[in-house]
Design a protein around this motif. Structure first.
Motif, PDB file in Angstrom:
ATOM      1  N   GLY A 212       0.829  -1.511  -0.145  1.00  0.00           N
ATOM      2  CA  GLY A 212       0.070   0.379   0.500  1.00  0.00           C
ATOM      3  C   GLY A 212       0.531   1.070   0.047  1.00  0.00           C
ATOM      4  N   ARG A 213       0.135   2.543   0.010  1.00  0.00           N
ATOM      5  CA  ARG A 213       0.729   3.220   0.061  1.00  0.00           C
ATOM      6  C   ARG A 213       0.462   4.307   1.633  1.00  0.00           C
ATOM      7  NH1 ARG A 213       2.355   6.091  -4.898  1.00  0.00           N
ATOM      8  NH2 ARG A 213       2.339   4.420  -6.637  1.00  0.00           N
ATOM      9  N   ILE A 214       1.423   5.392   2.051  1.00  0.00           N
ATOM     10  CA  ILE A 214       1.531   5.974   3.068  1.00  0.00           C
ATOM     11  C   ILE A 214       0.111   7.241   2.508  1.00  0.00           C
ATOM     12  CG2 ILE A 214       2.060   7.774   4.973  1.00  0.00           C
ATOM     13  CD1 ILE A 214       3.055   4.360   4.677  1.00  0.00           C
ATOM     14  N   GLU A 215      -1.062   7.560   3.356  1.00  0.00           N
ATOM     15  CA  GLU A 215      -1.780   7.843   3.342  1.00  0.00           C
ATOM     16  C   GLU A 215      -1.548   9.203   4.218  1.00  0.00           C
ATOM     17  OE1 GLU A 215      -6.374   7.784   1.519  1.00  0.00           O
ATOM     18  OE2 GLU A 215      -5.852   7.471   3.576  1.00  0.00           O
ATOM     19  N   GLU A 216      -0.895   9.107   5.629  1.00  0.00           N
ATOM     20  CA  GLU A 216      -1.601  10.290   6.646  1.00  0.00           C
ATOM     21  C   GLU A 216      -0.987   9.798   7.520  1.00  0.00           C
ATOM     22  OE1 GLU A 216      -4.929  12.181   9.157  1.00  0.00           O
ATOM     23  OE2 GLU A 216      -5.328  10.718   8.167  1.00  0.00           O
ATOM     24  N   ILE A 217      -0.146  10.851   7.935  1.00  0.00           N
ATOM     25  CA  ILE A 217       0.938  10.382   9.202  1.00  0.00           C
ATOM     26  C   ILE A 217       0.691  11.458  10.601  1.00  0.00           C
ATOM     27  CG2 ILE A 217       3.365   9.801  10.240  1.00  0.00           C
ATOM     28  CD1 ILE A 217       3.736   9.597   7.339  1.00  0.00           C
ATOM     29  N   THR A 218       0.181  10.721  11.861  1.00  0.00           N
ATOM     30  CA  THR A 218       0.201  11.785  12.695  1.00  0.00           C
ATOM     31  C   THR A 218       0.705  11.451  13.873  1.00  0.00           C
ATOM     32  OG1 THR A 218      -1.355   9.689  13.851  1.00  0.00           O
ATOM     33  CG2 THR A 218      -2.870  11.242  11.890  1.00  0.00           C
ATOM     34  N   LEU A 219       0.595  12.444  14.660  1.00  0.00           N
ATOM     35  CA  LEU A 219       2.272  11.648  16.016  1.00  0.00           C
ATOM     36  C   LEU A 219       1.303  10.828  16.069  1.00  0.00           C
ATOM     37  CD1 LEU A 219       1.376  15.198  18.081  1.00  0.00           C
ATOM     38  CD2 LEU A 219       3.772  14.051  16.734  1.00  0.00           C
ATOM     39  N   THR A 220       0.552  10.211  16.455  1.00  0.00           N
ATOM     40  CA  THR A 220       0.214   8.639  16.864  1.00  0.00           C
ATOM     41  C   THR A 220      -0.052   7.120  16.165  1.00  0.00           C
ATOM     42  OG1 THR A 220      -1.621   9.117  17.982  1.00  0.00           O
ATOM     43  CG2 THR A 220      -0.405   9.380  19.320  1.00  0.00           C
ATOM     44  N   TYR A 221      -0.422   7.581  15.187  1.00  0.00           N
ATOM     45  CA  TYR A 221      -0.875   6.989  13.922  1.00  0.00           C
ATOM     46  C   TYR A 221      -0.425   6.915  12.469  1.00  0.00           C
ATOM     47  CZ  TYR A 221      -5.036   8.976  12.482  1.00  0.00           C
ATOM     48  OH  TYR A 221      -6.086   9.300  12.678  1.00  0.00           O
ATOM     49  N   VAL A 222      -0.118   5.913  11.645  1.00  0.00           N
ATOM     50  CA  VAL A 222       0.009   5.746  10.065  1.00  0.00           C
ATOM     51  C   VAL A 222      -1.009   5.090   9.477  1.00  0.00           C
ATOM     52  CG1 VAL A 222       1.864   6.036   8.057  1.00  0.00           C
ATOM     53  CG2 VAL A 222       2.300   6.611  11.204  1.00  0.00           C
ATOM     54  N   VAL A 223      -1.395   6.020   8.336  1.00  0.00           N
ATOM     55  CA  VAL A 223      -2.673   5.407   7.719  1.00  0.00           C
ATOM     56  C   VAL A 223      -2.301   4.847   6.266  1.00  0.00           C
ATOM     57  CG1 VAL A 223      -4.725   5.492   6.874  1.00  0.00           C
ATOM     58  CG2 VAL A 223      -4.785   6.644   8.785  1.00  0.00           C
ATOM     59  N   VAL A 224      -1.781   3.989   6.168  1.00  0.00           N
ATOM     60  CA  VAL A 224      -1.774   3.227   4.908  1.00  0.00           C
ATOM     61  C   VAL A 224      -2.387   2.426   3.822  1.00  0.00           C
ATOM     62  CG1 VAL A 224      -0.199   1.115   4.104  1.00  0.00           C
ATOM     63  CG2 VAL A 224       0.465   1.970   6.457  1.00  0.00           C
ATOM     64  N   LYS A 225      -2.675   2.900   2.893  1.00  0.00           N
ATOM     65  CA  LYS A 225      -3.582   2.610   1.834  1.00  0.00           C
ATOM     66  C   LYS A 225      -3.338   2.171   1.153  1.00  0.00           C
ATOM     67  CE  LYS A 225      -6.929   4.481  -1.632  1.00  0.00           C
ATOM     68  NZ  LYS A 225      -6.666   5.693  -2.648  1.00  0.00           N
ATOM     69  N   ILE A 226      -4.736   0.190   1.380  1.00  0.00           N
ATOM     70  CA  ILE A 226      -4.009  -0.823   0.380  1.00  0.00           C
ATOM     71  C   ILE A 226      -4.603  -0.823  -0.492  1.00  0.00           C
ATOM     72  CG2 ILE A 226      -4.540  -3.394   0.859  1.00  0.00           C
ATOM     73  CD1 ILE A 226      -3.245  -1.667   3.372  1.00  0.00           C
ATOM     74  N   LYS A 229      -7.979  -0.529  -1.701  1.00  0.00           N
ATOM     75  CA  LYS A 229      -8.441   0.069  -1.069  1.00  0.00           C
ATOM     76  C   LYS A 229      -9.135   0.498   0.918  1.00  0.00           C
ATOM     77  CE  LYS A 229     -10.902   2.788  -5.496  1.00  0.00           C
ATOM     78  NZ  LYS A 229     -12.195   3.174  -6.034  1.00  0.00           N
ATOM     79  N   ARG A 230      -8.712  -0.738   1.247  1.00  0.00           N
ATOM     80  CA  ARG A 230      -8.791  -1.050   2.488  1.00  0.00           C
ATOM     81  C   ARG A 230      -7.868   0.320   3.353  1.00  0.00           C
ATOM     82  NH1 ARG A 230      -7.496  -6.242   3.682  1.00  0.00           N
ATOM     83  NH2 ARG A 230      -6.104  -6.436   1.921  1.00  0.00           N
ATOM     84  N   ARG A 231      -8.508   0.109   4.656  1.00  0.00           N
ATOM     85  CA  ARG A 231      -6.976   1.317   5.226  1.00  0.00           C
ATOM     86  C   ARG A 231      -6.583   0.357   6.179  1.00  0.00           C
ATOM     87  NH1 ARG A 231      -8.619   3.681   1.754  1.00  0.00           N
ATOM     88  NH2 ARG A 231      -9.204   5.961   0.746  1.00  0.00           N
ATOM     89  N   LEU A 232      -4.694   0.705   6.590  1.00  0.00           N
ATOM     90  CA  LEU A 232      -4.704   0.299   7.481  1.00  0.00           C
ATOM     91  C   LEU A 232      -4.444   0.711   8.433  1.00  0.00           C
ATOM     92  CD1 LEU A 232      -3.189  -2.862   8.888  1.00  0.00           C
ATOM     93  CD2 LEU A 232      -1.088  -2.512   7.379  1.00  0.00           C
ATOM     94  N   ILE A 233      -4.450   0.982   9.717  1.00  0.00           N
ATOM     95  CA  ILE A 233      -4.176   1.803  10.614  1.00  0.00           C
ATOM     96  C   ILE A 233      -2.625   0.861  11.974  1.00  0.00           C
ATOM     97  CG2 ILE A 233      -4.842   3.369  12.278  1.00  0.00           C
ATOM     98  CD1 ILE A 233      -5.888   3.970  10.161  1.00  0.00           C
ATOM     99  N   VAL A 234      -1.509   1.745  11.332  1.00  0.00           N
ATOM    100  CA  VAL A 234      -0.658   1.202  12.146  1.00  0.00           C
ATOM    101  C   VAL A 234      -0.123   2.208  13.660  1.00  0.00           C
ATOM    102  CG1 VAL A 234       1.857   0.384  12.195  1.00  0.00           C
ATOM    103  CG2 VAL A 234      -0.127  -0.393   9.921  1.00  0.00           C
ATOM    104  N   PRO A 235       0.359   2.129  15.014  1.00  0.00           N
ATOM    105  CA  PRO A 235      -0.048   3.103  15.339  1.00  0.00           C
ATOM    106  C   PRO A 235       2.241   3.284  14.964  1.00  0.00           C
ATOM    107  CG  PRO A 235       0.000   1.068  16.926  1.00  0.00           C
ATOM    108  CD  PRO A 235      -0.257   0.972  15.417  1.00  0.00           C
ATOM    109  N   THR A 236       2.821   4.530  15.197  1.00  0.00           N
ATOM    110  CA  THR A 236       3.982   5.020  14.424  1.00  0.00           C
ATOM    111  C   THR A 236       5.016   4.495  14.972  1.00  0.00           C
ATOM    112  OG1 THR A 236       2.939   6.969  16.707  1.00  0.00           O
ATOM    113  CG2 THR A 236       3.145   6.980  14.735  1.00  0.00           C
ATOM    114  N   PRO A 237       5.332   3.716  16.657  1.00  0.00           N
ATOM    115  CA  PRO A 237       6.641   3.176  16.714  1.00  0.00           C
ATOM    116  C   PRO A 237       6.497   2.012  16.205  1.00  0.00           C
ATOM    117  CG  PRO A 237       4.598   3.880  18.924  1.00  0.00           C
ATOM    118  CD  PRO A 237       3.847   3.690  17.508  1.00  0.00           C
ATOM    119  N   TYR A 238       5.748   1.852  15.377  1.00  0.00           N
ATOM    120  CA  TYR A 238       5.795   0.174  14.020  1.00  0.00           C
ATOM    121  C   TYR A 238       6.700   0.420  13.280  1.00  0.00           C
ATOM    122  CZ  TYR A 238       4.932  -4.119  11.175  1.00  0.00           C
ATOM    123  OH  TYR A 238       4.990  -4.370  10.796  1.00  0.00           O
TER     124      TYR A 238
END
Length: 354
Positions: A212-226, A229-238
């Protein structure tokens, strides 16, 4: 009207009138300058600056007027000075916070305006966009926390409570620190991503086996657009603690491979010529690299690897699909015996003699 103002000193009314007129003139001058700079493309300020800063500037002017003694005299509320001063302080803090956030967004828009994330060669643009997205959230978070703290500390009662709490908060602070350890670690990981940039906006990554592609980066999580068209929510420490694949870390161009399992009779030279023909007929190939190699051999087949290059991961995927289909079609139509199959050797020696 004379009855209302008869007990108010004329000097106070005159002073208040001049001050209000001065504020109004200053306010309209500021708006005129911002509007002028926002409309003219030769200036640095982007369009729409006035909409972000006009109202908070007006609130700042109002907070100053509320604090004036002549204003209270005009309303006949000279004894309510504490309430007016407190309202002025809170309004000023609120307006200043609003103004700082608005200016921050204008600065961000001004800086990233010259970088196009949608272009094919967008590595620098994605770096700038990622940094300012995360840093904007950090600054806004800090500004809001400071504003709330200043607003609360403006009350003497709360200030005394706060000082006493801080003075006796040794053990409690340690307990809270341990409790908030994961939250603090998550926020620090977000800051580290903004500085070190192991990932950027629109990076192509493989996370948890998903492409997927990195769609959004916040202080606490990252949104990966699969890709589906699914969204994978990953904590930033990952992205700090675990390994993952980043296909566009330093550049967007990438090599793609196609593996074919063929019979030993496959004509390698003809296969190489066909690959060159396929690549020259499509815009998905960037013209940098192409090759066919025999990477393995088994008892029943040989492993053929076609390597191609593309401008980005999406083109590489489509190019691999195209090359695989065209090569298989070419072998089916011209060299069907080259497709891998199993052989069975029968040795008929005839009936045994008596």
């Amino acid at each position: 009207m004379d009855t209302i103002f008869k007990d108010i000193p004329k000097e106070a009314i005159l002073y208040l009138s001049l001050t209000l007129c001065g504020f109004l003139v200053l306010y309209w001058v500021v708006l005129f300058v911002l509007r002028k700079l926002g409309k003219d493309p030769k200036y640095l300020l982007p369009e729409g600056v006035m909409k972000r800063v006009a109202f908070p500037i007006l609130l700042i002017f109002i907070s100053i007027v509320i604090r004036m003694a002549s204003f209270r005299q005009l309303l006949g509320l000279e004894d309510e000075g504490y309430l007016f001063r407190k309202a002025s302080t809170l309004l000023f803090i609120f307006a200043a916070t609003w103004l700082v956030i608005g200016i921050l967004k204008v600065v961000k828009k001004l800086i990233i305006h010259n970088y196009d994330v949608s272009s094919s060669d967008n590595l620098k643009a994605r770096k700038i966009y990622t940094q300012f997205n995360i840093l904007e959230r950090i600054v806004i978070f800090i500004v809001v926390i400071l504003a709330v703290g200043l607003a609360l500390m403006s009350f003497d009662e709360i200030r005394e409570i706060g000082v006493s709490i801080f003075a006796s908060a040794g053990v409690a602070g340690i307990i809270i620190g341990f409790s908030a350890q994961k939250l603090i670690g998550t926020i620090l990981a977000g800051i580290q991503i903004a500085v070190a940039q192991p990932i950027k906006i629109d990076d192509v990554v493989i996370v948890e086996g998903e492409w997927g592609r990195i769609e959004e980066i916040t202080l606490t999580y990252v949104v990966v657009k699969i890709w589906d068209k699914r969204r994978l929510i990953v904590p930033t420490p990952y992205f700090i603690e675990k390994p993952f694949q980043n296909w566009t870390k330093s550049s967007s161009d990438i090599l793609g491979t196609v593996f074919l399992h063929m019979d030993y009779r496959v004509p390698f030279d003809e296969l190489r010529k066909e690959l060159a023909t396929i690549l020259e007929s499509t815009d998905l190939w960037d013209g940098e690299a192409s090759n066919i190699q025999i990477t393995d051999s088994k008892a029943t087949y040989v492993e053929v690897r076609a390597m191609v290059s593309a401008r980005n991961a999406s083109d590489a995927w489509d190019l691999r699909v195209l090359v695989r289909e065209k090569l298989i079609t070419f072998l089916q139509e011209n060299y069907p015996d080259s497709i891998a199959h199993h052989r069975l050797l029968l040795n008929d020696r005839g009936p045994k003699e008596q």
